[in-house]
Each structure stands twice: as structure tokens, then as C-alpha cells.
Design a protein around this motif. Structure first.
Motif, mmCIF file in Angstrom:
data_model
loop_
_atom_site.group_PDB
_atom_site.id
_atom_site.type_symbol
_atom_site.label_atom_id
_atom_site.label_comp_id
_atom_site.label_asym_id
_atom_site.label_seq_id
_atom_site.Cartn_x
_atom_site.Cartn_y
_atom_site.Cartn_z
ATOM 1 N N LEU A 92 138.122 14.878 -33.191
ATOM 2 C CA LEU A 92 139.188 14.291 -32.379
ATOM 3 C C LEU A 92 138.669 13.931 -30.987
ATOM 4 N N PHE A 93 137.906 14.845 -30.367
ATOM 5 C CA PHE A 93 137.376 14.575 -29.032
ATOM 6 C C PHE A 93 136.370 13.426 -29.043
ATOM 7 N N VAL A 94 135.568 13.331 -30.094
ATOM 8 C CA VAL A 94 134.611 12.223 -30.207
ATOM 9 C C VAL A 94 135.366 10.898 -30.293
ATOM 10 N N CYS A 95 136.409 10.857 -31.102
ATOM 11 C CA CYS A 95 137.183 9.622 -31.252
ATOM 12 C C CYS A 95 137.913 9.243 -29.964
ATOM 13 N N LEU A 96 138.475 10.218 -29.288
ATOM 14 C CA LEU A 96 139.144 9.927 -28.015
ATOM 15 C C LEU A 96 138.156 9.419 -26.966
ATOM 16 N N ALA A 97 136.973 10.021 -26.921
ATOM 17 C CA ALA A 97 135.954 9.561 -25.975
ATOM 18 C C ALA A 97 135.477 8.166 -26.333
ATOM 19 N N ALA A 98 135.316 7.888 -27.624
ATOM 20 C CA ALA A 98 134.901 6.543 -28.040
ATOM 21 C C ALA A 98 135.988 5.522 -27.707
ATOM 22 N N VAL A 119 131.452 10.469 -24.512
ATOM 23 C CA VAL A 119 130.998 10.407 -25.905
ATOM 24 C C VAL A 119 129.772 11.291 -26.103
ATOM 25 N N ILE A 120 128.837 11.238 -25.185
ATOM 26 C CA ILE A 120 127.622 12.064 -25.295
ATOM 27 C C ILE A 120 127.989 13.545 -25.252
ATOM 28 N N MET A 121 128.882 13.928 -24.348
ATOM 29 C CA MET A 121 129.284 15.336 -24.249
ATOM 30 C C MET A 121 130.022 15.781 -25.520
ATOM 31 N N ALA A 122 130.899 14.929 -26.045
ATOM 32 C CA ALA A 122 131.634 15.285 -27.257
ATOM 33 C C ALA A 122 130.693 15.372 -28.460
ATOM 34 N N MET A 123 129.718 14.491 -28.532
ATOM 35 C CA MET A 123 128.756 14.549 -29.637
ATOM 36 C C MET A 123 127.906 15.818 -29.558
ATOM 37 N N ILE A 124 127.528 16.205 -28.355
ATOM 38 C CA ILE A 124 126.771 17.456 -28.201
ATOM 39 C C ILE A 124 127.627 18.634 -28.658
ATOM 40 N N GLY A 125 128.903 18.643 -28.262
ATOM 41 C CA GLY A 125 129.795 19.708 -28.718
ATOM 42 C C GLY A 125 129.970 19.704 -30.227
ATOM 43 N N PHE A 126 130.059 18.522 -30.819
ATOM 44 C CA PHE A 126 130.238 18.393 -32.263
ATOM 45 C C PHE A 126 129.009 18.894 -33.015
ATOM 46 N N VAL A 127 127.833 18.539 -32.536
ATOM 47 C CA VAL A 127 126.597 18.924 -33.219
ATOM 48 C C VAL A 127 126.338 20.421 -33.102
ATOM 49 N N PHE A 128 126.604 20.984 -31.941
ATOM 50 C CA PHE A 128 126.269 22.381 -31.691
ATOM 51 C C PHE A 128 127.465 23.327 -31.794
ATOM 52 N N GLN A 129 128.546 22.939 -32.481
ATOM 53 C CA GLN A 129 129.730 23.779 -32.527
ATOM 54 C C GLN A 129 129.519 25.091 -33.265
#
Length: 137
Positions: A92-98, A119-129
Motif C-alpha cells: 500500500l505504501f509503495v503504491c501511494l508513493a508511486a 518510493v525508494i523508502m517504501a521499497m526499502i521497507g518492503f524488501v527488508f520487512q
């Protein structure tokens, strides 16, 4: 995986035939071929061949799977298929940032830069969750 690969390759051949027939049909009706529909179907041909090639290439690399064996039972495919996230808010956060970044394309370059950062911050959170918090191993 060979069955799925052949299925997509045959779909690509079918789409190519339909694309050619569509082009001739519209050329006979309007005097010139209709470029938008012909191009859209040509893209479908390319996508079908691309997926079919990938599945055939992967099938050759990993060997025969239970779905390739006509005598296989359902239990032959049992076992772990992979790890699936139990719950995650990060998509959800990745999509909102995009969405914020794409809106920045229209509104202004400053908003686009902020959106790219988000987007970069959300992707980092998504990858390292799964490296921190409740689900870390």
C-alpha cells in the motif's frame, strides 16, 4: 512447465493469425488497415511468445515437473511452494508513493523528486520487512 510453455506459444500463433485476419478485414472495410487494433494484437503476440519462451527455457533448465507427467497424481506436487507473506502494509505504501511521484509529473518537478524519495523508502521497507520487528527470523 513445458505444457504451459506450449500453451502460450500456441496462443501466440493463434493471436498472430487473428491479427493478420483483422488487418485484412479492416483493410477491406475502410480501404486502409486499422493501426490501433492491429498494433494491440501484435503486442499480444509478442507477450504470448515472450511468456512461452520463458516457460520453455525455465522448463529446460529445471527439468520435468509433476504437471509434465501425464500419470502424475495431485500428491506429486505436494510440498513447500515458497514463502508467502501473512500480512503486509508495504505494498500500500509503495503504491501511494508511486501515485505521489506520478502526480508530481503533472504538478511539478519538486513533487516528483519527493515522490521518488518516498518510493525508494517504501521499497526499502518492503524488501527488508522481514529483517526487523515481529516477523524477523
Amino acid at each position: 512447465m513445458k505444457v504451459q510453455g506450449w500453451l502460450f506459444l500456441l496462443c501466440g500463433v493463434f493471436f498472430a493469425g487473428v491479427d493478420i485476419a483483422y488487418w485484412f478485414w479492416t483493410k477491406a472495410e475502410t480501404g486502409q488497415g486499422e493501426p490501433v487494433g492491429t498494433t494491440a494484437m501484435a503486442i499480444s503476440v509478442g507477450f504470448a511468445f515472450m511468456v512461452g519462451y520463458y516457460l520453455m527455457f525455465t522448463a529446460r533448465r529445471i527439468g520435468a515437473q509433476p504437471e509434465d507427467n501425464k500419470q502424475a497424481e495431485i500428491s506429486d506436487g505436494a510440498g513447500e511452494l515458497g514463502f508467502f507473506s501473512p500480512s503486509s502494509w508495504w505494498p500500500l505504501f509503495v503504491c501511494l508513493a508511486a501515485a505521489f511521484a506520478f502526480a508530481g509529473f503533472v504538478i511539478g518537478f519538486w513533487m516528483f523528486l519527493i515522490g521518488i524519495f518516498l518510493v525508494i523508502m517504501a521499497m526499502i521497507g518492503f524488501v527488508f520487512q522481514y529483517y526487523r520487528g515481529h516477523f524477523s527470523h
